[in-house]
Design a protein around this motif. Sequence first.
Motif, PDB file in Angstrom:
ATOM      1  N   UNK A  13      32.359  40.111  31.129  1.00 43.62           N
ATOM      2  CA  UNK A  13      32.126  39.367  32.362  1.00 43.62           C
ATOM      3  C   UNK A  13      33.258  39.694  33.336  1.00 43.62           C
ATOM      4  N   UNK A  14      32.889  39.896  34.599  1.00 42.96           N
ATOM      5  CA  UNK A  14      33.838  40.222  35.659  1.00 42.96           C
ATOM      6  C   UNK A  14      33.565  39.314  36.842  1.00 42.96           C
ATOM      7  N   UNK A  15      34.570  39.142  37.707  1.00 40.48           N
ATOM      8  CA  UNK A  15      34.397  38.299  38.884  1.00 40.48           C
ATOM      9  C   UNK A  15      35.036  38.917  40.115  1.00 40.48           C
ATOM     10  N   UNK A  16      34.253  38.998  41.156  1.00 39.61           N
ATOM     11  CA  UNK A  16      34.729  39.374  42.483  1.00 39.61           C
ATOM     12  C   UNK A  16      35.085  38.056  43.164  1.00 39.61           C
ATOM     13  N   UNK A  17      36.386  37.756  43.211  1.00 44.44           N
ATOM     14  CA  UNK A  17      36.864  36.449  43.658  1.00 44.44           C
ATOM     15  C   UNK A  17      37.258  36.492  45.125  1.00 44.44           C
ATOM     16  N   UNK A  41      42.739  50.037  39.782  1.00 45.65           N
ATOM     17  CA  UNK A  41      42.364  48.860  40.564  1.00 45.65           C
ATOM     18  C   UNK A  41      41.041  48.303  40.061  1.00 45.65           C
ATOM     19  N   UNK A  42      41.050  47.013  39.715  1.00 44.89           N
ATOM     20  CA  UNK A  42      39.884  46.389  39.094  1.00 44.89           C
ATOM     21  C   UNK A  42      39.792  44.935  39.550  1.00 44.89           C
ATOM     22  N   UNK A  43      38.729  44.274  39.128  1.00 46.96           N
ATOM     23  CA  UNK A  43      38.568  42.852  39.371  1.00 46.96           C
ATOM     24  C   UNK A  43      38.822  42.100  38.066  1.00 46.96           C
ATOM     25  N   UNK A  44      38.971  40.806  38.164  1.00 45.30           N
ATOM     26  CA  UNK A  44      39.251  39.959  36.992  1.00 45.30           C
ATOM     27  C   UNK A  44      38.103  40.016  35.991  1.00 45.30           C
ATOM     28  N   UNK A  45      38.427  39.976  34.703  1.00 42.82           N
ATOM     29  CA  UNK A  45      37.382  39.869  33.698  1.00 42.82           C
ATOM     30  C   UNK A  45      37.757  40.507  32.386  1.00 42.82           C
ATOM     31  N   UNK A  46      36.809  40.417  31.449  1.00 45.95           N
ATOM     32  CA  UNK A  46      37.021  40.989  30.132  1.00 45.95           C
ATOM     33  C   UNK A  46      35.849  40.712  29.222  1.00 45.95           C
TER      34      UNK A  46
END
Length: 136
Positions: A13-17, A41-46
Amino acid sequence: MEETNTKPLQVGVKALLQNKEGKYLMLHRNMEAYPEVNNPWDIVGGRIDPGTSLLDNLKREILEETKLVLTDTPRLIAAQDILKNDKHVVRLTYTASIEGEPVLDIEHDSFKWLSLEEIKALAGLDHYVKEVLNNL
């Protein structure tokens, strides 16, 4: 008789915050922790912990990686198949609102708040994030 695929299946699961200013959080992976990563460079998640809900996993990842708490209900924006030699990852990407400034864990060494246009032009952007953004 068909041959069965024995690759393990993982779900991420990832999130564009997005903050109050309309900018999105981008995290830079710590290259000492992830020397194999070409696009840091990435977005939050795992990955999810089986037996717990997708949203609980997303909230956990956000808290672990940024010490931030969601201010609304995340909205699913993309589902991707990531087929690697040794595994199959199904990655679900959400968008959500957030308040405050991140406090990073050891996985990341810096962050930026950027517009969608700035993210799309960011050198070293994770391939799968770029794919999601190009399909928005």
